[in-house]
Design an enzyme around this catalytic site. Structure first.
Site, mmCIF file in Angstrom:
data_model
loop_
_atom_site.group_PDB
_atom_site.id
_atom_site.type_symbol
_atom_site.label_atom_id
_atom_site.label_comp_id
_atom_site.label_asym_id
_atom_site.label_seq_id
_atom_site.Cartn_x
_atom_site.Cartn_y
_atom_site.Cartn_z
ATOM 1 C CG ASP A 175 -2.339 0.585 0.807
ATOM 2 O OD1 ASP A 175 -2.370 1.742 0.359
ATOM 3 O OD2 ASP A 175 -3.359 -0.121 0.933
ATOM 4 C CG HIS A 249 -4.339 2.015 -2.248
ATOM 5 N ND1 HIS A 249 -4.402 2.603 -1.003
ATOM 6 C CD2 HIS A 249 -5.623 1.953 -2.686
ATOM 7 C CE1 HIS A 249 -5.673 2.862 -0.701
ATOM 8 N NE2 HIS A 249 -6.437 2.499 -1.706
ATOM 9 C CD GLU A 327 -10.065 3.559 -0.885
ATOM 10 O OE1 GLU A 327 -10.970 3.857 -0.104
ATOM 11 O OE2 GLU A 327 -8.890 3.320 -0.530
ATOM 12 C CD1 TRP A 393 -14.117 -2.532 -2.316
ATOM 13 C CD2 TRP A 393 -14.298 -1.155 -0.564
ATOM 14 N NE1 TRP A 393 -13.683 -1.303 -2.716
ATOM 15 C CE2 TRP A 393 -13.775 -0.438 -1.661
ATOM 16 C CE3 TRP A 393 -14.502 -0.488 0.648
ATOM 17 C CZ2 TRP A 393 -13.461 0.917 -1.585
ATOM 18 C CZ3 TRP A 393 -14.182 0.857 0.723
ATOM 19 C CH2 TRP A 393 -13.665 1.540 -0.384
ATOM 20 C CE1 TYR A 418 -14.367 -3.815 4.367
ATOM 21 C CE2 TYR A 418 -13.358 -1.661 4.661
ATOM 22 C CZ TYR A 418 -13.657 -2.747 3.856
ATOM 23 O OH TYR A 418 -13.237 -2.748 2.555
ATOM 24 C CD1 TRP A 469 -10.107 -2.272 5.875
ATOM 25 C CD2 TRP A 469 -8.206 -2.285 4.709
ATOM 26 N NE1 TRP A 469 -10.394 -2.709 4.611
ATOM 27 C CE2 TRP A 469 -9.251 -2.735 3.867
ATOM 28 C CE3 TRP A 469 -6.906 -2.226 4.184
ATOM 29 C CZ2 TRP A 469 -9.044 -3.098 2.533
ATOM 30 C CZ3 TRP A 469 -6.705 -2.590 2.857
ATOM 31 C CH2 TRP A 469 -7.759 -3.010 2.052
ATOM 32 C CB THR A 470 -3.247 -2.503 10.367
ATOM 33 O OG1 THR A 470 -2.411 -2.337 9.219
ATOM 34 C CG2 THR A 470 -3.710 -3.938 10.455
ATOM 35 C CD GLU A 471 -6.136 2.398 7.149
ATOM 36 O OE1 GLU A 471 -6.449 1.330 7.733
ATOM 37 O OE2 GLU A 471 -6.686 2.791 6.108
HETATM 38 C C1 TNX Z 1 -10.819 1.551 2.185
HETATM 39 S S1 TNX Z 1 -11.612 -1.197 1.423
HETATM 40 C C2 TNX Z 1 -9.718 0.912 1.659
HETATM 41 C C3 TNX Z 1 -8.485 0.781 2.452
HETATM 42 C C4 TNX Z 1 -8.626 1.411 3.800
HETATM 43 C C5 TNX Z 1 -10.001 1.131 4.353
HETATM 44 C C6 TNX Z 1 -10.215 1.627 5.738
HETATM 45 C C7 TNX Z 1 -10.590 -0.860 0.346
HETATM 46 C C8 TNX Z 1 -10.576 -1.746 -0.782
HETATM 47 N N1 TNX Z 1 -9.786 0.224 0.475
HETATM 48 O O1 TNX Z 1 -7.385 1.319 1.748
HETATM 49 O O2 TNX Z 1 -7.634 0.908 4.633
HETATM 50 O O3 TNX Z 1 -10.965 1.715 3.513
HETATM 51 O O4 TNX Z 1 -11.442 1.157 6.262
#
Ligand code: TNX
Length: 528
Positions: A175, A249, A327, A393, A418, A469-471
């Site tokens: 990422d 990403h 994204e 998602w 999530y 997701w580990t932010e």
């Molecule tokens: C969306 S879900 C993202 C991730 C983020 C996440 C946080 C997805 C395919 N992309 O890059 O970490 O939201 O919830």
């Protein structure tokens, strides 16, 4: 005193019979076939850590034993477990089935009741269990890019997954904030892209620019480490599906290879969260060659299994390669002469079709090598090759659309799966999370088959998964806290099916289950 057994996930059928079987250090674990043997070895390792007793391995036995025998009539991952006063008999047709039978047996052993720890012995109640999973894809997604996880902990995570009969570890390895896979041809990916100077503290949406911890963070997995993890997982019925993000990403890659972007750079491995503007330049052939080279090495680390058409996951390596696809802001592409030339040359309508062209390129590349592409649901936009699979998602609509169009689908709707969402409505009582609210009960009530999907398309829903997701999970302890027991609830929906079980009954069975997690040192959240 024999404690009542409490199994999670709930088996398809449990038939209590009379009497008990005494398990002690003299009882061998007997496995004849290679699949049975591999499952038995993994179980011996786990059981030793849980109980302090190392079971004896044997190829046959005349006395009381736990015996694993092949039964080709059973489906992959299905098993029959019989406990009688004379011994334990397990039948299955593959490694997964044997391993799951042993996991169920583990839950039948009253570990707390061993009177003398020096000569442990437990009375297992007699019963017969026939069991098989409802869904083929029972997954957890782990993001080791935003925060790096040591190999030893990833093994622990796989152990805990296997305890829940999860069979897919979707591993988000790439990422904006870090690249985690050794690629021999591009050493800068681990020398540069794997490390960031510091990390955002506090929440991305309400922090200030001074909210950084000032501490370098990073790490990567060598190819040898990854191969050993693939084998470790496989021996526990878990398939690792690697994810290499494209075309968005990509900022960590661009930090090392700025010429793969649309603009000049320089770029840094990102220190913050949220959606980034930078992406691979989709008009530059050097990008295609670079990612092809990367995928060739990734495919060698995560090899395909022989039965290429089979969806059946678990106990075998992954045919699927995840290419992200989510994204991707197309801002840079709009102003990029190379991207615009590609749009013209390929007769594409706009930047959305350019992304679709890009993904189709890699779909063809992977398909030609006997693999299958899977990606986040944005890959549907602009059309997708039939063989590709979709991870839904952004809600469930994309899953319905993809399955209706004949694509295989893994459900991962954010509002329902999530695990970076809060576990309590009172956010001040919880560690900082990304937002949202996803309580245990909501996962327990999650149905992988989306409402509104035509019944004759339901077979395209391979299963579902939860995402870590580990932010906002800086430590392995915080991952465990967010994952469990919510993933425990999900495991039952995926194994036992959406029809079975009521929540109160689940909570009753959860208590002894949490004691097993305690023994494994899992820092789960205490259910309220
Ligand atoms: C969306 S879900 C993202 C991730 C983020 C996440 C946080 C997805 C395919 N992309 O890059 O970490 O939201 O919830």
């Amino acid at each position: 005193m024999i404690s009542p057994i409490a199994l999670i996930p709930r088996p398809a059928s449990v038939n209590p019979t009379t009497g008990h079987f005494r398990l002690d250090g003299s009882v061998p674990l007997v496995a004849a076939s290679p699949a049975a043997h591999a499952a038995a070895e993994s179980f011996r390792d786990l059981f030793y850590r849980l109980s302090g007793l190392r079971l004896i391995a044997a190829a046959d036995s005349a006395g009381p034993s736990i015996t694993l025998i092949d039964n080709g009539h059973l489906d992959p991952e299905a098993y029959v477990l019989q406990v009688t006063p004379a011994g334990v008999l397990i039948q299955a047709s593959n490694l997964g089935g044997f391993f799951y039978a042993l996991q169920t047996l583990l839950q039948c052993i009253p570990l707390e009741s061993a009177a003398d720890p020096n000569t442990p012995a437990w009375d297992i109640p007699c019963l017969e269990i026939k069991d098989a999973p409802r869904f083929a894809w029972r997954g957890l997604m782990l993001d080791s890019s935003r925060h790096f996880h040591p190999v030893a902990w990833v093994k622990k995570f796989i152990d805990v997954m296997a305890l829940h009969k999860f069979n897919v570890l979707h591993w988000h390895l790439v990422d904006d904030q870090g690249w985690r896979v050794e690629i021999k041809k591009y050493t800068a990916l681990t020398a540069v892209s794997a490390w960031r100077h510091q990390t955002r503290t506090g929440h991305e949406n309400n922090g200030t620019d001074s909210d950084f911890d000032g501490r370098p963070h990073g790490g990567f997995y060598s190819q040898d480490e990854l191969r050993s993890l693939v084998a470790y997982a496989q021996n526990r019925g878990v398939t690792i599906v690697p994810e290499i993000e494209m075309p968005g990403h990509a900022q960590a890659v661009l930090a090392a290879f700025p010429h793969l972007a649309c603009t000049d750079g320089p770029f840094e491995v990102s220190q913050r969260w949220g959606i980034h503007e930078e992406a691979f330049c989709a008009g530059n052939d050097a990008v295609l060659r670079f990612l092809e080279d990367v995928l060739v090495e990734v495919m060698a680390i995560f090899p395909a299994h022989s039965n290429r058409s089979a969806i059946s996951m678990g106990a075998q390596p992954s045919n699927f390669i995840h290419v992200g696809g989510d994204e991707c802001r197309k801002t840079r592409w709009k102003a990029c002469p190379k991207c615009q030339a590609r749009i013209r040359d390929e007769g594409l309508a706009d930047e959305d079709e350019l992304q679709s062209w890009f993904i189709r390129h890699f779909d063809a590349f992977l398909t030609a090598r006997g693999r299958r592409l899977i990606g986040w649901d944005e890959i549907l936009e602009g059309g997708l090759a039939q063989n590709a699979a979709v991870m839904s998602w952004r809600g469930e609509e994309a899953g319905i659309e993809a399955a209706t169009a004949g694509h295989d689908v893994v459900m991962a709707p954010n509002q329902k799966t999530y695990l970076d969402y809060y576990q309590s409505e009172d956010k001040t009582a919880e560690p900082l999370a990304i937002g949202g609210f996803l309580p245990l009960q909501k996962l327990y009530e999650f149905n992988p088959i989306p409402e509104g999907l035509a019944p004759d398309k339901a077979h395209h829903i391979l299963g579902a998964q939860s995402q870590l997701w580990t932010e906002y999970m800086p430590t392995t302890g915080s991952v465990e806290y967010m994952a469990f027991p919510r993933a425990t609830a999900l495991s039952e929906r995926l194994w036992s099916g959406p029809e079975s079980g009521d929540y109160e009954d689940f909570l009753r069975r959860l208590k002894p289950h949490l004691r097993l997690l305690d023994r494994l040192g899992v820092k789960y959240r205490q259910p309220s």
